[in-house]
Design a protein around this motif. Structure first.
Motif, PDB file in Angstrom:
ATOM      1  N   PRO A 189       0.825  -1.214   0.000  1.00  0.00           N
ATOM      2  CA  PRO A 189       0.000   0.000   0.000  1.00  0.00           C
ATOM      3  C   PRO A 189       0.857   1.262   0.000  1.00  0.00           C
ATOM      4  CG  PRO A 189      -0.756  -1.562   1.657  1.00  0.00           C
ATOM      5  CD  PRO A 189       0.551  -2.074   1.174  1.00  0.00           C
ATOM      6  N   ASP A 190       0.306   2.329  -0.509  1.00  0.00           N
ATOM      7  CA  ASP A 190       0.998   3.613  -0.571  1.00  0.00           C
ATOM      8  C   ASP A 190       0.786   4.351   0.750  1.00  0.00           C
ATOM      9  OD1 ASP A 190       2.402   5.772  -1.443  1.00  0.00           O
ATOM     10  OD2 ASP A 190       0.766   6.622  -2.631  1.00  0.00           O
ATOM     11  N   VAL A 191       1.578   4.014   1.746  1.00  0.00           N
ATOM     12  CA  VAL A 191       1.351   4.504   3.107  1.00  0.00           C
ATOM     13  C   VAL A 191       2.023   5.860   3.309  1.00  0.00           C
ATOM     14  CG1 VAL A 191       1.194   2.155   3.971  1.00  0.00           C
ATOM     15  CG2 VAL A 191       3.389   3.328   4.020  1.00  0.00           C
ATOM     16  N   PRO A 192       1.488   6.682   4.211  1.00  0.00           N
ATOM     17  CA  PRO A 192       2.130   7.960   4.542  1.00  0.00           C
ATOM     18  C   PRO A 192       3.357   7.728   5.426  1.00  0.00           C
ATOM     19  CG  PRO A 192       0.181   7.634   5.901  1.00  0.00           C
ATOM     20  CD  PRO A 192       0.209   6.496   4.920  1.00  0.00           C
ATOM     21  N   LEU A 193       4.351   8.597   5.245  1.00  0.00           N
ATOM     22  CA  LEU A 193       5.594   8.471   6.004  1.00  0.00           C
ATOM     23  C   LEU A 193       5.926   9.794   6.684  1.00  0.00           C
ATOM     24  CD1 LEU A 193       7.796   6.748   3.250  1.00  0.00           C
ATOM     25  CD2 LEU A 193       6.412   5.602   5.001  1.00  0.00           C
ATOM     26  N   GLN A 194       6.377   9.703   7.924  1.00  0.00           N
ATOM     27  CA  GLN A 194       6.934  10.870   8.601  1.00  0.00           C
ATOM     28  C   GLN A 194       8.443  10.748   8.518  1.00  0.00           C
ATOM     29  OE1 GLN A 194       5.570  11.514  12.620  1.00  0.00           O
ATOM     30  NE2 GLN A 194       7.138  13.043  13.059  1.00  0.00           N
ATOM     31  N   LEU A 195       9.129  11.808   8.035  1.00  0.00           N
ATOM     32  CA  LEU A 195      10.545  11.713   7.704  1.00  0.00           C
ATOM     33  C   LEU A 195      11.387  12.734   8.459  1.00  0.00           C
ATOM     34  CD1 LEU A 195      10.008  11.462   3.859  1.00  0.00           C
ATOM     35  CD2 LEU A 195      10.828   9.586   5.288  1.00  0.00           C
ATOM     36  N   VAL A 196      12.628  12.334   8.744  1.00  0.00           N
ATOM     37  CA  VAL A 196      13.661  13.264   9.202  1.00  0.00           C
ATOM     38  C   VAL A 196      14.877  13.050   8.315  1.00  0.00           C
ATOM     39  CG1 VAL A 196      12.842  13.279  11.593  1.00  0.00           C
ATOM     40  CG2 VAL A 196      14.594  11.634  10.912  1.00  0.00           C
ATOM     41  N   ASN A 197      15.806  13.999   8.367  1.00  0.00           N
ATOM     42  CA  ASN A 197      17.005  13.946   7.520  1.00  0.00           C
ATOM     43  C   ASN A 197      16.625  14.005   6.037  1.00  0.00           C
ATOM     44  OD1 ASN A 197      19.861  13.920   7.668  1.00  0.00           O
ATOM     45  ND2 ASN A 197      19.925  11.786   7.001  1.00  0.00           N
ATOM     46  N   PHE A 198      15.565  14.763   5.747  1.00  0.00           N
ATOM     47  CA  PHE A 198      15.018  14.844   4.392  1.00  0.00           C
ATOM     48  C   PHE A 198      14.328  16.204   4.248  1.00  0.00           C
ATOM     49  CE2 PHE A 198      12.036  13.439   0.947  1.00  0.00           C
ATOM     50  CZ  PHE A 198      13.005  12.964   0.068  1.00  0.00           C
ATOM     51  N   PRO A 199      14.344  16.798   3.032  1.00  0.00           N
ATOM     52  CA  PRO A 199      13.724  18.126   2.879  1.00  0.00           C
ATOM     53  C   PRO A 199      12.264  18.177   3.299  1.00  0.00           C
ATOM     54  CG  PRO A 199      15.074  17.598   0.968  1.00  0.00           C
ATOM     55  CD  PRO A 199      15.024  16.357   1.810  1.00  0.00           C
ATOM     56  N   GLN A 200      11.477  17.140   2.954  1.00  0.00           N
ATOM     57  CA  GLN A 200      10.069  17.107   3.347  1.00  0.00           C
ATOM     58  C   GLN A 200       9.891  16.277   4.619  1.00  0.00           C
ATOM     59  OE1 GLN A 200      11.263  17.683  -0.024  1.00  0.00           O
ATOM     60  NE2 GLN A 200      10.141  15.898  -0.743  1.00  0.00           N
ATOM     61  N   GLN A 201       9.033  16.753   5.497  1.00  0.00           N
ATOM     62  CA  GLN A 201       8.754  16.022   6.731  1.00  0.00           C
ATOM     63  C   GLN A 201       7.665  14.968   6.549  1.00  0.00           C
ATOM     64  OE1 GLN A 201       7.875  18.840   9.839  1.00  0.00           O
ATOM     65  NE2 GLN A 201       9.924  19.726   9.804  1.00  0.00           N
ATOM     66  N   GLN A 202       6.835  15.146   5.511  1.00  0.00           N
ATOM     67  CA  GLN A 202       5.759  14.191   5.242  1.00  0.00           C
ATOM     68  C   GLN A 202       5.803  13.806   3.756  1.00  0.00           C
ATOM     69  OE1 GLN A 202       3.598  13.089   7.593  1.00  0.00           O
ATOM     70  NE2 GLN A 202       4.236  14.467   9.243  1.00  0.00           N
ATOM     71  N   GLU A 203       5.731  12.527   3.480  1.00  0.00           N
ATOM     72  CA  GLU A 203       5.638  12.025   2.110  1.00  0.00           C
ATOM     73  C   GLU A 203       4.907  10.690   2.150  1.00  0.00           C
ATOM     74  OE1 GLU A 203       5.864  13.009  -0.755  1.00  0.00           O
ATOM     75  OE2 GLU A 203       7.072  14.851  -0.647  1.00  0.00           O
ATOM     76  N   ARG A 204       4.578  10.178   0.963  1.00  0.00           N
ATOM     77  CA  ARG A 204       4.015   8.836   0.863  1.00  0.00           C
ATOM     78  C   ARG A 204       5.082   7.918   0.286  1.00  0.00           C
ATOM     79  NH1 ARG A 204      -1.307   9.277   2.119  1.00  0.00           N
ATOM     80  NH2 ARG A 204      -1.645   7.063   1.698  1.00  0.00           N
ATOM     81  N   LEU A 205       4.885   6.632   0.499  1.00  0.00           N
ATOM     82  CA  LEU A 205       5.879   5.671   0.034  1.00  0.00           C
ATOM     83  C   LEU A 205       6.083   5.773  -1.475  1.00  0.00           C
ATOM     84  CD1 LEU A 205       7.758   3.343   0.857  1.00  0.00           C
ATOM     85  CD2 LEU A 205       5.832   1.764   0.566  1.00  0.00           C
ATOM     86  N   SER A 206       5.030   6.102  -2.218  1.00  0.00           N
ATOM     87  CA  SER A 206       5.119   6.189  -3.676  1.00  0.00           C
ATOM     88  C   SER A 206       6.021   7.329  -4.136  1.00  0.00           C
ATOM     89  CB  SER A 206       3.722   6.375  -4.282  1.00  0.00           C
ATOM     90  OG  SER A 206       3.124   7.570  -3.788  1.00  0.00           O
ATOM     91  N   TYR A 207       6.368   8.258  -3.238  1.00  0.00           N
ATOM     92  CA  TYR A 207       7.276   9.352  -3.602  1.00  0.00           C
ATOM     93  C   TYR A 207       8.627   8.797  -4.030  1.00  0.00           C
ATOM     94  CZ  TYR A 207      10.280  13.457  -3.098  1.00  0.00           C
ATOM     95  OH  TYR A 207      11.182  14.459  -3.325  1.00  0.00           O
ATOM     96  N   PHE A 208       9.015   7.700  -3.382  1.00  0.00           N
ATOM     97  CA  PHE A 208      10.302   7.091  -3.700  1.00  0.00           C
ATOM     98  C   PHE A 208      10.085   6.120  -4.865  1.00  0.00           C
ATOM     99  CE2 PHE A 208      10.375   8.334   0.748  1.00  0.00           C
ATOM    100  CZ  PHE A 208      11.500   9.154   0.752  1.00  0.00           C
ATOM    101  N   THR A 209      10.307   6.639  -6.063  1.00  0.00           N
ATOM    102  CA  THR A 209       9.985   5.896  -7.282  1.00  0.00           C
ATOM    103  C   THR A 209      11.140   5.017  -7.752  1.00  0.00           C
ATOM    104  OG1 THR A 209      10.699   7.798  -8.611  1.00  0.00           O
ATOM    105  CG2 THR A 209       8.348   7.643  -8.054  1.00  0.00           C
ATOM    106  N   ASP A 210      12.149   4.846  -6.909  1.00  0.00           N
ATOM    107  CA  ASP A 210      13.284   4.011  -7.278  1.00  0.00           C
ATOM    108  C   ASP A 210      12.812   2.587  -7.583  1.00  0.00           C
ATOM    109  OD1 ASP A 210      15.588   5.977  -6.133  1.00  0.00           O
ATOM    110  OD2 ASP A 210      13.881   5.881  -4.769  1.00  0.00           O
ATOM    111  N   GLU A 211      13.567   1.908  -8.447  1.00  0.00           N
ATOM    112  CA  GLU A 211      13.194   0.551  -8.849  1.00  0.00           C
ATOM    113  C   GLU A 211      13.109  -0.391  -7.655  1.00  0.00           C
ATOM    114  OE1 GLU A 211      14.913  -3.024 -11.747  1.00  0.00           O
ATOM    115  OE2 GLU A 211      15.792  -1.018 -11.795  1.00  0.00           O
ATOM    116  N   LEU A 212      14.020  -0.206  -6.697  1.00  0.00           N
ATOM    117  CA  LEU A 212      14.059  -1.068  -5.525  1.00  0.00           C
ATOM    118  C   LEU A 212      14.105  -0.211  -4.262  1.00  0.00           C
ATOM    119  CD1 LEU A 212      14.445  -3.862  -4.157  1.00  0.00           C
ATOM    120  CD2 LEU A 212      16.902  -3.605  -4.539  1.00  0.00           C
TER     121      LEU A 212
END
Length: 426
Positions: free
Chosen positions: A35-58
């Motif tokens: 599922p495309d879950v919400p993420l709370q982030l540190v050490n990153f420009p955005q504090q909130q993103e969804r897993l789908s933001y990271f579009t890397d192959e793996l």
């Protein structure tokens, strides 16, 4: 040594699947859409993103905690793997709410790490997670979840260059996945988890081979059905002997006198940087006797099974003794905690707001002579040390400027002695 009265759990997997778009958080199986879950982030420009933001192959999720020594040691490796594979992968450390660490706790650890190792900890970190840990249940860290093109591929206890290359090329058959395990129920006998059940009247059980369905665990338990019990589940030979003879675990190589010629059998007893990969054993003895009597029976069983006798003997041996020379020089800046005693770095090594035992443990892993703490320090301290900790003279030169001294002197030390057994007695 403090004995546990409950079973210690290292790793856990749960299973059943859900499709993307569903709002519940039931555990996923390999092959399920994540599922495309919400993420709370540190050490990153955005504090909130969804897993789908990271579009890397793996995408590789690492469940971790800064209190986990193995996790802290892996930071440099994960940084280098991210740089090596660049945009083909995204490694995301995940701190779950079940570790009871807040976003500020993780921020403080990362800040301290970057001060010790400039440019270190480059990875964005997921904090205060309550969803991913339900989709991918775990009970021990580090644990890695591999997601390729949105599909849960596998779960492992490790991450390597070869693993990443294999997953990127759909060659996962040779990767050692983390096994699906269950808790060991202390009110049942270990025979319930073996292919061939043993006679219930058997006094003890000792059988070779890992039971992959069970978490590793050792200790003494009070069994209300069968009486007191001594149990070792998926333990190494060294772990069995340490349990039976009340030897401290982990031991250091400078505390072991091995006269058996079977060094490999006891590699894991040594507190080292290497990983022990077996063999593993399972042992159980239940009786209406005290734990001291159970331990005696276990000692006999091990002697009979391995043809090895063990004992803990206090011997006077040359040691390195750490003492205080000037308390006024022992200080800490507070707040930031951590050390660079283990990381592959250049320049001086440091300890920030750490107990002196951290230094003693590290030196015991490196030195052939026992390192003993006679500082009687209760408070944390800051220390700066040379890069080459094996250079005792250089270590002492820096310690002496900070109120400490490492001297060589004979001291009585409890040694774990192993020898070939010609006969076994109770």
């Amino acid at each position: 040594m403090k004995k546990i009265t409950t079973v210690a759990v290292l790793l856990m997997l749960c299973a059943c699947g859900r499709l993307q778009g569903q709002t519940d958080t039931q555990p996923l199986n390999p092959g399920d859409i994540v599922p495309d879950v919400p993420l709370q982030l540190v050490n990153f420009p955005q504090q909130q993103e969804r897993l789908s933001y990271f579009t890397d192959e793996l995408v590789i999720l690492e469940f971790w905690s800064p209190h986990c020594l193995a996790c802290a040691h892996m930071v440099a490796l994960l940084d280098s793997l991210q740089q090596q594979f660049d945009t083909r992968i995204r490694i995301l450390p995940v701190s779950s709410i079940q570790t009871t660490l807040s976003a500020s706790d993780i921020k403080q650890f990362i800040k301290g790490y970057k001060q010790r190792i400039p440019g270190g900890f480059s990875l964005p970190s997921v904090v205060e997670d309550s969803i991913l840990s339900k989709l991918f249940p775990f009970a021990g860290v580090p644990q890695f979840i591999w997601i390729r093109n949105g599909i849960f591929k596998l779960r492992t206890d490790d991450v390597t260059t070869q693993y990443i290359q294999d997953v990127l090329h759909d060659k996962t058959s040779d990767i050692k996945t983390a096994p699906t395990r269950t808790y060991y129920n202390i009110d049942t006998r270990l025979e319930d988890f073996t292919a061939g059940a043993m006679n219930a009247a058997t006094a003890y059980h000792l059988f070779k081979g890992e039971i992959r369905e069970l978490y590793p665990a050792t200790g003494f338990v009070k069994d209300t059905i069968n009486g007191n019990r001594i149990v070792a589940v998926n333990s190494s030979a060294g772990g069995l002997f340490a349990l039976a003879f009340d030897a401290p675990v982990p031991l250091y190589s400078n505390r072991i006198i091995n006269q058996t010629g079977e060094a490999r059998l006891f590699d894991d007893l040594v507190f080292s940087d290497s990983t022990f990969n077996g063999p593993f054993y399972n042992y159980e003895f239940t009786g209406n006797a005290g734990f001291a009597a159970l331990r005696k029976q276990m000692q006999y069983d091990l002697c009979h099974y391995f043809k090895i006798r063990a004992s803990v003997e206090k011997q006077v041996v040359n040691s390195y003794v750490l003492t205080v020379t000037d308390t006024s020089l022992l200080k800490t800046s507070g707040n930031i905690e951590g050390n660079s005693l283990y990381e592959p770095i250049t320049g001086d090594r440091v300890m920030y707001n750490q107990p002196v035992s951290v230094l003693v443990q590290r030196l015991n892993r490196l030195y052939k002579l026992p390192v003993l703490d006679e500082t009687h320090l209760a408070a944390n301290i800051d220390l700066r040390l040379p890069n080459d900790l094996l250079d005792v003279a250089a270590v002492n030169a820096m310690l002496s400027k900070q109120g400490l001294l490492l001297t060589k002197a004979p001291r009585p030390v409890e040694m774990f002695v192993l020898s070939a057994a010609t006969g076994c007695t109770k």
